[in-house]
Design a protein around this motif. Structure first.
Motif, PDB file in Angstrom:
ATOM      1  N   ASP A   8      -4.758  -4.423  -0.633  1.00 37.25           N
ATOM      2  CA  ASP A   8      -3.701  -3.582  -1.195  1.00 37.25           C
ATOM      3  C   ASP A   8      -2.454  -4.426  -1.428  1.00 37.25           C
ATOM      4  O   ASP A   8      -1.828  -4.882  -0.477  1.00 37.25           O
ATOM      5  CB  ASP A   8      -3.403  -2.424  -0.246  1.00 37.25           C
ATOM      6  N   ASP A   9      -2.113  -4.653  -2.682  1.00 37.72           N
ATOM      7  CA  ASP A   9      -0.945  -5.431  -3.071  1.00 37.72           C
ATOM      8  C   ASP A   9       0.178  -4.453  -3.412  1.00 37.72           C
ATOM      9  O   ASP A   9      -0.035  -3.503  -4.162  1.00 37.72           O
ATOM     10  CB  ASP A   9      -1.283  -6.303  -4.288  1.00 37.72           C
ATOM     11  N   GLU A  10       1.362  -4.689  -2.862  1.00 38.63           N
ATOM     12  CA  GLU A  10       2.469  -3.760  -3.098  1.00 38.63           C
ATOM     13  C   GLU A  10       2.907  -3.711  -4.559  1.00 38.63           C
ATOM     14  O   GLU A  10       3.462  -2.725  -5.011  1.00 38.63           O
ATOM     15  CB  GLU A  10       3.654  -4.114  -2.204  1.00 38.63           C
ATOM     16  N   HIS A  11       2.635  -4.755  -5.326  1.00 42.59           N
ATOM     17  CA  HIS A  11       3.044  -4.784  -6.733  1.00 42.59           C
ATOM     18  C   HIS A  11       1.910  -4.399  -7.681  1.00 42.59           C
ATOM     19  O   HIS A  11       2.141  -3.751  -8.690  1.00 42.59           O
ATOM     20  CB  HIS A  11       3.554  -6.177  -7.116  1.00 42.59           C
ATOM     21  N   LEU A  12       0.703  -4.798  -7.357  1.00 44.01           N
ATOM     22  CA  LEU A  12      -0.423  -4.593  -8.270  1.00 44.01           C
ATOM     23  C   LEU A  12      -1.330  -3.434  -7.884  1.00 44.01           C
ATOM     24  O   LEU A  12      -2.189  -3.043  -8.653  1.00 44.01           O
ATOM     25  CB  LEU A  12      -1.268  -5.871  -8.343  1.00 44.01           C
ATOM     26  N   GLY A  13      -1.160  -2.899  -6.706  1.00 43.87           N
ATOM     27  CA  GLY A  13      -2.033  -1.826  -6.245  1.00 43.87           C
ATOM     28  C   GLY A  13      -3.239  -2.385  -5.510  1.00 43.87           C
ATOM     29  O   GLY A  13      -3.200  -3.488  -4.979  1.00 43.87           O
ATOM     30  N   ASN A  31      -0.301 -18.342   1.372  1.00 42.86           N
ATOM     31  CA  ASN A  31      -1.119 -17.384   0.631  1.00 42.86           C
ATOM     32  C   ASN A  31      -2.590 -17.670   0.895  1.00 42.86           C
ATOM     33  O   ASN A  31      -2.965 -18.771   1.275  1.00 42.86           O
ATOM     34  CB  ASN A  31      -0.859 -17.492  -0.874  1.00 42.86           C
TER      35      ASN A  31
END
Length: 67
Positions: A8-13, A31
């Protein structure tokens, strides 16, 4: 364990990664870098890359033990 890892990426979903298609997992500049069978690379910006790598490795090990 499932053969799919959800990230789950906060920017990409949400991203879904197919575990059997991952060829290499590494860490660079804080990373997580994934290399897939076809040579594509994906970089995951995470807070704790060591924990994410451990979680992915446990899923991979469980997947291949099950096969």
């Amino acid at each position: 364990m499932k053969a799919i890892f959800m990230y789950d990426d906060e920017h990409l979903g949400k991203s879904y990664l197919v575990i059997p298609k991952i060829r290499e997992i590494s860490k660079a500049l804080g990373n997580v870098v994934l290399t897939f069978d076809n040579g594509d690379k994906k970089t995951l910006a995470v807070d704790d890359p060591d924990a994410v790598i451990e979680q992915m490795l446990s899923v991979i090990e469980a997947f291949y033990i099950r096969i």
